[in-house]
Write a protein that holds these residues in place. Structure first.
Motif, PDB file in Angstrom:
ATOM      1  N   ASP A 154     -13.774  -5.788   5.396  1.00 26.35           N
ATOM      2  CA  ASP A 154     -14.628  -4.975   5.232  1.00 26.35           C
ATOM      3  C   ASP A 154     -14.323  -3.483   5.442  1.00 26.35           C
ATOM      4  OD1 ASP A 154     -17.374  -4.035   4.756  1.00 26.35           O
ATOM      5  OD2 ASP A 154     -17.986  -4.324   6.918  1.00 26.35           O
ATOM      6  N   LEU A 155     -13.412  -3.069   4.771  1.00 28.18           N
ATOM      7  CA  LEU A 155     -13.003  -1.532   4.800  1.00 28.18           C
ATOM      8  C   LEU A 155     -13.382  -0.630   3.837  1.00 28.18           C
ATOM      9  CD1 LEU A 155      -9.212  -1.898   6.277  1.00 28.18           C
ATOM     10  CD2 LEU A 155     -11.281  -1.827   7.530  1.00 28.18           C
ATOM     11  N   GLY A 156     -13.789  -1.145   2.695  1.00 32.91           N
ATOM     12  CA  GLY A 156     -13.970  -0.420   1.532  1.00 32.91           C
ATOM     13  C   GLY A 156     -12.820   0.406   1.054  1.00 32.91           C
ATOM     14  N   VAL A 157     -13.134   1.488   0.281  1.00 34.25           N
ATOM     15  CA  VAL A 157     -12.256   2.249   0.028  1.00 34.25           C
ATOM     16  C   VAL A 157     -12.039   3.581   0.914  1.00 34.25           C
ATOM     17  CG1 VAL A 157     -11.420   4.049  -1.819  1.00 34.25           C
ATOM     18  CG2 VAL A 157     -12.657   1.779  -2.461  1.00 34.25           C
ATOM     19  N   VAL A 158     -10.865   3.529   1.633  1.00 33.62           N
ATOM     20  CA  VAL A 158     -10.624   4.649   2.719  1.00 33.62           C
ATOM     21  C   VAL A 158     -10.079   5.903   2.200  1.00 33.62           C
ATOM     22  CG1 VAL A 158      -9.528   4.844   4.847  1.00 33.62           C
ATOM     23  CG2 VAL A 158     -10.449   2.702   4.322  1.00 33.62           C
ATOM     24  N   ASP A 159     -10.931   6.998   2.760  1.00 26.85           N
ATOM     25  CA  ASP A 159     -10.485   8.320   2.536  1.00 26.85           C
ATOM     26  C   ASP A 159      -9.558   8.894   3.466  1.00 26.85           C
ATOM     27  OD1 ASP A 159     -12.361   8.721   0.238  1.00 26.85           O
ATOM     28  OD2 ASP A 159     -13.849   8.824   1.682  1.00 26.85           O
ATOM     29  N   PHE A 160      -9.722   8.598   4.919  1.00 28.65           N
ATOM     30  CA  PHE A 160      -8.998   9.127   6.075  1.00 28.65           C
ATOM     31  C   PHE A 160      -8.900   8.102   7.139  1.00 28.65           C
ATOM     32  CE2 PHE A 160      -9.254  11.349  10.012  1.00 28.65           C
ATOM     33  CZ  PHE A 160      -7.927  12.270   9.925  1.00 28.65           C
ATOM     34  N   ARG A 182      -7.392   4.811  -0.687  1.00 27.66           N
ATOM     35  CA  ARG A 182      -7.293   5.687  -2.007  1.00 27.66           C
ATOM     36  C   ARG A 182      -6.403   6.462  -2.124  1.00 27.66           C
ATOM     37  NH1 ARG A 182      -8.846  10.821  -2.340  1.00 27.66           N
ATOM     38  NH2 ARG A 182     -10.004  11.847  -0.520  1.00 27.66           N
ATOM     39  N   SER A 183      -6.057   6.761  -3.563  1.00 27.58           N
ATOM     40  CA  SER A 183      -5.206   7.668  -3.792  1.00 27.58           C
ATOM     41  C   SER A 183      -5.433   9.047  -3.378  1.00 27.58           C
ATOM     42  CB  SER A 183      -4.784   7.877  -5.156  1.00 27.58           C
ATOM     43  OG  SER A 183      -3.668   8.823  -5.593  1.00 27.58           O
ATOM     44  N   GLY A 184      -4.635   9.954  -2.556  1.00 28.77           N
ATOM     45  CA  GLY A 184      -5.021  11.122  -1.878  1.00 28.77           C
ATOM     46  C   GLY A 184      -5.456  10.929  -0.770  1.00 28.77           C
ATOM     47  N   ALA A 185      -5.582   9.924  -0.031  1.00 28.61           N
ATOM     48  CA  ALA A 185      -6.127   9.412   1.212  1.00 28.61           C
ATOM     49  C   ALA A 185      -5.289  10.073   2.256  1.00 28.61           C
ATOM     50  CB  ALA A 185      -6.171   8.045   1.723  1.00 28.61           C
ATOM     51  N   GLU A 210       9.286   4.801  -1.692  1.00 30.96           N
ATOM     52  CA  GLU A 210       8.915   3.440  -2.437  1.00 30.96           C
ATOM     53  C   GLU A 210       7.429   3.266  -1.827  1.00 30.96           C
ATOM     54  OE1 GLU A 210      10.271   1.803  -4.752  1.00 30.96           O
ATOM     55  OE2 GLU A 210      11.849   3.338  -4.793  1.00 30.96           O
ATOM     56  N   ASN A 211       7.124   3.751  -0.499  1.00 28.85           N
ATOM     57  CA  ASN A 211       5.943   3.418   0.120  1.00 28.85           C
ATOM     58  C   ASN A 211       4.906   4.213  -0.273  1.00 28.85           C
ATOM     59  OD1 ASN A 211       7.152   1.022   1.226  1.00 28.85           O
ATOM     60  ND2 ASN A 211       7.760   2.534   2.780  1.00 28.85           N
ATOM     61  N   GLY A 212       5.145   5.582  -0.917  1.00 27.03           N
ATOM     62  CA  GLY A 212       4.079   6.248  -1.722  1.00 27.03           C
ATOM     63  C   GLY A 212       3.323   7.267  -0.596  1.00 27.03           C
ATOM     64  N   PHE A 213       4.060   7.750   0.269  1.00 23.93           N
ATOM     65  CA  PHE A 213       3.401   8.848   1.358  1.00 23.93           C
ATOM     66  C   PHE A 213       4.316   9.974   1.039  1.00 23.93           C
ATOM     67  CE2 PHE A 213       2.320   4.618   3.120  1.00 23.93           C
ATOM     68  CZ  PHE A 213       0.862   4.638   3.370  1.00 23.93           C
ATOM     69  N   ARG A 214       3.597  11.069   1.408  1.00 28.83           N
ATOM     70  CA  ARG A 214       4.252  12.419   1.887  1.00 28.83           C
ATOM     71  C   ARG A 214       3.925  12.756   3.479  1.00 28.83           C
ATOM     72  NH1 ARG A 214       2.380  16.166  -0.540  1.00 28.83           N
ATOM     73  NH2 ARG A 214       0.765  15.315  -1.727  1.00 28.83           N
ATOM     74  N   ARG A 215       4.789  13.333   4.010  1.00 28.85           N
ATOM     75  CA  ARG A 215       4.519  13.602   5.459  1.00 28.85           C
ATOM     76  C   ARG A 215       4.917  15.229   5.622  1.00 28.85           C
ATOM     77  NH1 ARG A 215       8.532  13.908   9.365  1.00 28.85           N
ATOM     78  NH2 ARG A 215       8.079  14.254  11.467  1.00 28.85           N
ATOM     79  N   MET A 216       4.042  15.614   6.470  1.00 30.78           N
ATOM     80  CA  MET A 216       4.225  17.045   7.109  1.00 30.78           C
ATOM     81  C   MET A 216       3.914  17.090   8.546  1.00 30.78           C
ATOM     82  SD  MET A 216       1.801  19.679   5.366  1.00 30.78           S
ATOM     83  CE  MET A 216       2.478  21.078   6.266  1.00 30.78           C
TER      84      MET A 216
END
Length: 233
Positions: A154-160, A182-185, A210-216
Motif C-alpha cells: 500500500d505505497l501507491g506511486v511514490v514521489d519522494f 515514479r520516474s523522476g522521484a 544499472e539501478n537507475g539512479f543519479r546522486r549528488m
C-alpha cells in the motif's frame, strides 16, 4: 518578512520550539556506544534525532516545487520533519484543487511506540492550512513497527522518499520502496558525510548505472544526498 516555509504562526512557533528541544537534547547526549547495538538503541529510544531545520526547510521547498503528493518518511521519531512533509503535501493537494483526504499522503514510519505517540501529539498542534482546525494529521499515515514490514504494501506511486534512519536500514528500505518510485522521484539521505563509511552500500548501489539512479551531495552540515530515480526504459 518572508519565511522559508508557508505555515500559520502557530505551526511556525511549534516547529521552532521542537527544533530547539532537539538541539538541546542532542548537545547533552553522553558518549554513545556503537550504533544499532542494544545499548545504543536504549539510549536513543526517547531522543528526538530530528532533521535539522535548514534541511527540513529545503525538503519542504523541494516537495513544493515537485508538486509531490505521495511521500514516504523512513524514520519519523517525534514527527518534526513529518510536519514539513505534511505541510508541503497538503498545500500541493490544495493547489491542485484536491479535497485533501485521499488526495495526498505522507507515509510515516516509526519503530518505537513511545516516539510514535509523541509524534501524534506534535502533529495535533500543527495547523496545515489557513482555515481554523485544519491540521496536518489528515495526510499522515503513521505505520508503527519494523519499517521493512510496514512498507511492504500500500505505497501507491511514490514521489519522494526521506531516508532519516539508522544507516544499516537505508539500502534495504530503498530497495523495498524502489518498485513504487515514479520516474523522476527524489530520495534524500541524511548525514551522508558524517556517516560516510556506514553509507557505503547505499552509495555503491545508487552509483551503479544499472539501478537507475543519479546522486549528488548537497552542502549541508553532516552531508545530505539527493538521489534522482530515472530507470531505463
Amino acid at each position: 518578512m518572508s519565511t522559508p516555509i508557508h505555515a500559520p504562526p502557530q505551526t511556525l512557533a511549534i516547529l521552532k520550539a521542537l527544533h530547539s528541544q532537539s538541539l538541546l537534547q542532542e548537545s547533552s547526549l553522553p558518549p554513545l556506544p556503537p550504533r544499532c547495538t542494544p545499548a545504543f538503541n536504549e539510549i536513543m529510544s526517547d531522543k528526538f534525532i530530528a532533521l535539522e531545520q535548514d534541511k527540513a526547510c529545503f525538503v519542504y521547498n523541494l516537495l513544493r516545487s515537485m508538486n509531490a503528493k505521495n511521500v514516504i518518511e523512513a524514520g519519523t521519531s517525534f514527527g518534526v520533519s513529518t510536519i514539513y512533509l505534511a505541510l508541503a503535501v497538503s498545500q500541493n493537494v490544495e493547489r491542485s484543487g484536491g479535497s485533501g483526504n485521499g488526495s495526498g499522503r505522507v507515509v510515516a514510519t516509526e519503530n518505537e511506540p513511545g516516539k510514535a505517540e509523541k509524534a501524534r501529539e506534535n502533529w495535533s498542534l500543527a495547523i496545515g492550512g489557513e482555515g481554523e482546525g485544519e491540521g496536518v494529521e489528515g495526510v499522515i499515515d503513521l505505520r508503527v513497527g519494523d519499517l521493512l514490514e510496514t512498507l511492504k504494501g500500500d505505497l501507491g506511486v511514490v514521489d519522494f522518499l526521506l531516508l532519516d534512519i539508522w544507516t544499516p536500514l537505508a539500502l534495504p528500505t530503498l530497495k523495498l520502496v524502489q518498485p513504487s518510485l515514479r520516474s523522476g522521484a527524489v530520495i534524500i539521505a541524511d548525514n551522508t558525510v558524517s556517516s560516510y563509511e556506514d553509507y557505503t552500500a547505499l552509495r555503491e548501489y545508487v552509483e551503479n548505472p544499472e539501478n537507475g539512479f543519479r546522486r549528488m551531495l548537497l552542502p549541508f552540515k553532516g552531508g545530505l544526498d539527493m538521489i534522482i530515480y530515472e530507470p531505463r526504459a
